[in-house]
Motif scaffolding. Structure first.
Motif, PDB file in Angstrom:
ATOM      1  N   ASP A  84       0.886  -1.160   0.000  1.00  0.00           N
ATOM      2  CA  ASP A  84       0.000   0.000   0.000  1.00  0.00           C
ATOM      3  C   ASP A  84       0.925   1.210   0.000  1.00  0.00           C
ATOM      4  O   ASP A  84       1.787   1.327   0.885  1.00  0.00           O
ATOM      5  CB  ASP A  84      -0.889   0.028   1.246  1.00  0.00           C
ATOM      6  CG  ASP A  84      -1.842  -1.148   1.306  1.00  0.00           C
ATOM      7  OD1 ASP A  84      -2.238  -1.656   0.240  1.00  0.00           O
ATOM      8  OD2 ASP A  84      -2.194  -1.564   2.431  1.00  0.00           O
ATOM      9  N   VAL A  85       0.757   2.094  -0.964  1.00  0.00           N
ATOM     10  CA  VAL A  85       1.710   3.190  -1.159  1.00  0.00           C
ATOM     11  C   VAL A  85       0.967   4.508  -1.332  1.00  0.00           C
ATOM     12  O   VAL A  85       0.086   4.625  -2.180  1.00  0.00           O
ATOM     13  CB  VAL A  85       2.590   2.932  -2.409  1.00  0.00           C
ATOM     14  CG1 VAL A  85       3.564   4.076  -2.632  1.00  0.00           C
ATOM     15  CG2 VAL A  85       3.342   1.609  -2.272  1.00  0.00           C
ATOM     16  N   ARG A  86       1.326   5.496  -0.534  1.00  0.00           N
ATOM     17  CA  ARG A  86       0.860   6.865  -0.781  1.00  0.00           C
ATOM     18  C   ARG A  86       1.812   7.465  -1.802  1.00  0.00           C
ATOM     19  O   ARG A  86       3.032   7.428  -1.634  1.00  0.00           O
ATOM     20  CB  ARG A  86       0.874   7.709   0.489  1.00  0.00           C
ATOM     21  CG  ARG A  86       0.480   9.154   0.186  1.00  0.00           C
ATOM     22  CD  ARG A  86       0.494  10.056   1.402  1.00  0.00           C
ATOM     23  NE  ARG A  86       0.478  11.426   0.931  1.00  0.00           N
ATOM     24  CZ  ARG A  86       1.498  12.269   1.040  1.00  0.00           C
ATOM     25  NH1 ARG A  86       2.619  11.897   1.620  1.00  0.00           N
ATOM     26  NH2 ARG A  86       1.402  13.489   0.576  1.00  0.00           N
ATOM     27  N   MET A  87       1.239   7.984  -2.881  1.00  0.00           N
ATOM     28  CA  MET A  87       2.037   8.609  -3.936  1.00  0.00           C
ATOM     29  C   MET A  87       1.564  10.034  -4.137  1.00  0.00           C
ATOM     30  O   MET A  87       0.361  10.307  -4.127  1.00  0.00           O
ATOM     31  CB  MET A  87       1.886   7.857  -5.268  1.00  0.00           C
ATOM     32  CG  MET A  87       2.352   6.434  -5.220  1.00  0.00           C
ATOM     33  SD  MET A  87       2.394   5.548  -6.796  1.00  0.00           S
ATOM     34  CE  MET A  87       1.310   6.373  -7.872  1.00  0.00           C
ATOM     35  N   ALA A  88       2.513  10.931  -4.323  1.00  0.00           N
ATOM     36  CA  ALA A  88       2.191  12.311  -4.646  1.00  0.00           C
ATOM     37  C   ALA A  88       3.262  12.807  -5.607  1.00  0.00           C
ATOM     38  O   ALA A  88       4.425  12.410  -5.510  1.00  0.00           O
ATOM     39  CB  ALA A  88       2.160  13.170  -3.391  1.00  0.00           C
ATOM     40  N   TRP A  89       2.850  13.649  -6.564  1.00  0.00           N
ATOM     41  CA  TRP A  89       3.795  14.229  -7.511  1.00  0.00           C
ATOM     42  C   TRP A  89       3.174  15.441  -8.164  1.00  0.00           C
ATOM     43  O   TRP A  89       1.993  15.709  -8.023  1.00  0.00           O
ATOM     44  CB  TRP A  89       4.231  13.216  -8.562  1.00  0.00           C
ATOM     45  CG  TRP A  89       3.182  12.889  -9.580  1.00  0.00           C
ATOM     46  CD1 TRP A  89       2.980  13.516 -10.786  1.00  0.00           C
ATOM     47  CD2 TRP A  89       2.173  11.868  -9.517  1.00  0.00           C
ATOM     48  NE1 TRP A  89       1.926  12.943 -11.458  1.00  0.00           N
ATOM     49  CE2 TRP A  89       1.411  11.934 -10.694  1.00  0.00           C
ATOM     50  CE3 TRP A  89       1.853  10.912  -8.556  1.00  0.00           C
ATOM     51  CZ2 TRP A  89       0.350  11.082 -10.944  1.00  0.00           C
ATOM     52  CZ3 TRP A  89       0.793  10.067  -8.814  1.00  0.00           C
ATOM     53  CH2 TRP A  89       0.058  10.157  -9.996  1.00  0.00           C
ATOM     54  N   ARG A  90       3.997  16.164  -8.913  1.00  0.00           N
ATOM     55  CA  ARG A  90       3.543  17.324  -9.665  1.00  0.00           C
ATOM     56  C   ARG A  90       3.787  17.076 -11.138  1.00  0.00           C
ATOM     57  O   ARG A  90       4.852  16.622 -11.533  1.00  0.00           O
ATOM     58  CB  ARG A  90       4.311  18.574  -9.217  1.00  0.00           C
ATOM     59  CG  ARG A  90       3.806  19.867  -9.844  1.00  0.00           C
ATOM     60  CD  ARG A  90       4.572  21.064  -9.314  1.00  0.00           C
ATOM     61  NE  ARG A  90       5.937  21.081  -9.804  1.00  0.00           N
ATOM     62  CZ  ARG A  90       6.310  21.655 -10.958  1.00  0.00           C
ATOM     63  NH1 ARG A  90       5.429  22.242 -11.727  1.00  0.00           N
ATOM     64  NH2 ARG A  90       7.572  21.626 -11.328  1.00  0.00           N
ATOM     65  N   ASP A  91       2.770  17.357 -11.949  1.00  0.00           N
ATOM     66  CA  ASP A  91       2.894  17.312 -13.404  1.00  0.00           C
ATOM     67  C   ASP A  91       3.563  18.623 -13.816  1.00  0.00           C
ATOM     68  O   ASP A  91       2.994  19.697 -13.624  1.00  0.00           O
ATOM     69  CB  ASP A  91       1.513  17.173 -14.038  1.00  0.00           C
ATOM     70  CG  ASP A  91       1.562  17.091 -15.548  1.00  0.00           C
ATOM     71  OD1 ASP A  91       2.204  17.967 -16.180  1.00  0.00           O
ATOM     72  OD2 ASP A  91       0.949  16.168 -16.104  1.00  0.00           O
ATOM     73  N   VAL A  92       4.771  18.550 -14.386  1.00  0.00           N
ATOM     74  CA  VAL A  92       5.524  19.775 -14.690  1.00  0.00           C
ATOM     75  C   VAL A  92       4.921  20.566 -15.839  1.00  0.00           C
ATOM     76  O   VAL A  92       5.132  21.778 -15.929  1.00  0.00           O
ATOM     77  CB  VAL A  92       7.017  19.491 -14.972  1.00  0.00           C
ATOM     78  CG1 VAL A  92       7.687  18.892 -13.743  1.00  0.00           C
ATOM     79  CG2 VAL A  92       7.198  18.578 -16.170  1.00  0.00           C
ATOM     80  N   GLU A  93       4.154  19.917 -16.713  1.00  0.00           N
ATOM     81  CA  GLU A  93       3.552  20.626 -17.845  1.00  0.00           C
ATOM     82  C   GLU A  93       2.328  21.437 -17.428  1.00  0.00           C
ATOM     83  O   GLU A  93       2.166  22.579 -17.824  1.00  0.00           O
ATOM     84  CB  GLU A  93       3.206  19.650 -18.961  1.00  0.00           C
ATOM     85  CG  GLU A  93       4.455  19.011 -19.573  1.00  0.00           C
ATOM     86  CD  GLU A  93       4.143  17.888 -20.540  1.00  0.00           C
ATOM     87  OE1 GLU A  93       3.007  17.374 -20.549  1.00  0.00           O
ATOM     88  OE2 GLU A  93       5.058  17.509 -21.291  1.00  0.00           O
ATOM     89  N   SER A  94       1.475  20.846 -16.609  1.00  0.00           N
ATOM     90  CA  SER A  94       0.240  21.534 -16.201  1.00  0.00           C
ATOM     91  C   SER A  94       0.355  22.215 -14.839  1.00  0.00           C
ATOM     92  O   SER A  94      -0.455  23.073 -14.513  1.00  0.00           O
ATOM     93  CB  SER A  94      -0.924  20.537 -16.145  1.00  0.00           C
ATOM     94  OG  SER A  94      -0.747  19.641 -15.055  1.00  0.00           O
ATOM     95  N   GLY A  95       1.336  21.791 -14.040  1.00  0.00           N
ATOM     96  CA  GLY A  95       1.463  22.304 -12.688  1.00  0.00           C
ATOM     97  C   GLY A  95       0.530  21.621 -11.695  1.00  0.00           C
ATOM     98  O   GLY A  95       0.565  21.901 -10.500  1.00  0.00           O
ATOM     99  N   ARG A  96      -0.307  20.718 -12.181  1.00  0.00           N
ATOM    100  CA  ARG A  96      -1.263  20.025 -11.316  1.00  0.00           C
ATOM    101  C   ARG A  96      -0.534  19.084 -10.366  1.00  0.00           C
ATOM    102  O   ARG A  96       0.412  18.400 -10.746  1.00  0.00           O
ATOM    103  CB  ARG A  96      -2.242  19.229 -12.167  1.00  0.00           C
ATOM    104  CG  ARG A  96      -3.300  18.535 -11.353  1.00  0.00           C
ATOM    105  CD  ARG A  96      -4.349  17.880 -12.205  1.00  0.00           C
ATOM    106  NE  ARG A  96      -5.310  17.199 -11.351  1.00  0.00           N
ATOM    107  CZ  ARG A  96      -6.269  16.428 -11.780  1.00  0.00           C
ATOM    108  NH1 ARG A  96      -6.442  16.256 -13.067  1.00  0.00           N
ATOM    109  NH2 ARG A  96      -7.093  15.845 -10.943  1.00  0.00           N
ATOM    110  N   GLU A  97      -1.002  19.066  -9.112  1.00  0.00           N
ATOM    111  CA  GLU A  97      -0.429  18.181  -8.109  1.00  0.00           C
ATOM    112  C   GLU A  97      -1.384  17.030  -7.828  1.00  0.00           C
ATOM    113  O   GLU A  97      -2.602  17.226  -7.766  1.00  0.00           O
ATOM    114  CB  GLU A  97      -0.126  18.958  -6.830  1.00  0.00           C
ATOM    115  CG  GLU A  97       0.961  19.998  -7.040  1.00  0.00           C
ATOM    116  CD  GLU A  97       1.344  20.727  -5.771  1.00  0.00           C
ATOM    117  OE1 GLU A  97       0.718  20.488  -4.718  1.00  0.00           O
ATOM    118  OE2 GLU A  97       2.273  21.551  -5.850  1.00  0.00           O
TER     119      GLU A  97
END
Length: 136
Positions: A84-97
């Motif tokens: 079970d993994v919590r994942m978070a990241w930012r899309d560099v093209e849209s800026g969406r997190e």
């Protein structure tokens, strides 16, 4: 990339590489029949997995990967895992997190590349937990 002595160490090294924005495709076996299911895609064969992971690395940053329940079983040159993994990241093209809970499972095989026997993923499946934004 040094060899990891156990499949669990190899999985944790993959998580570290994901956090660090390092190449992920070398963790996979060079085989036309391997499959990686992600949240939004299915990649089949090493070439497709390599291209998909290169694109992911190029278009995302600021990764958080928090393993909560990793279980790994090894039998000879084969291993399987679930987590079970919590994942978070930012899309560099849209800026969406993005930030959500996910479930991972997969299979590894100890294989040699350049006389370096190490664990390689031969199958991986990542899915979003139903309450997660990407699961909608």
């Amino acid at each position: 990339m040094p060899s990891e002595t156990t499949a669990e160490n190899r999985i944790r090294a993959y998580y570290d590489a994901l956090r660090g924005g390092e190449p992920l495709y070398p963790f996979f076996a060079e085989d036309d029949e391997i499959v990686k299911y992600g949240i939004t895609e299915k990649l089949t064969g090493y070439d497709e997995i390599e291209a998909g992971l290169r694109a992911q690395t190029a278009t995302t940053d600021d990764w958080t990967v928090e393993s909560d329940a990793l279980v790994v079983t090894e039998r000879g040159d084969h291993a399987w895992f679930a987590d079970d993994v919590r994942m978070a990241w930012r899309d560099v093209e849209s800026g969406r997190e993005y930030d959500f809970e996910s479930r991972w499972s997969g299979t590894l095989e100890r294989r040699s590349r350049d006389d370096d026997p190490t664990w390689r993923f031969v199958g991986m499946h990542v899915s979003a937990v139903p309450e997660s934004p990407l699961a909608e």
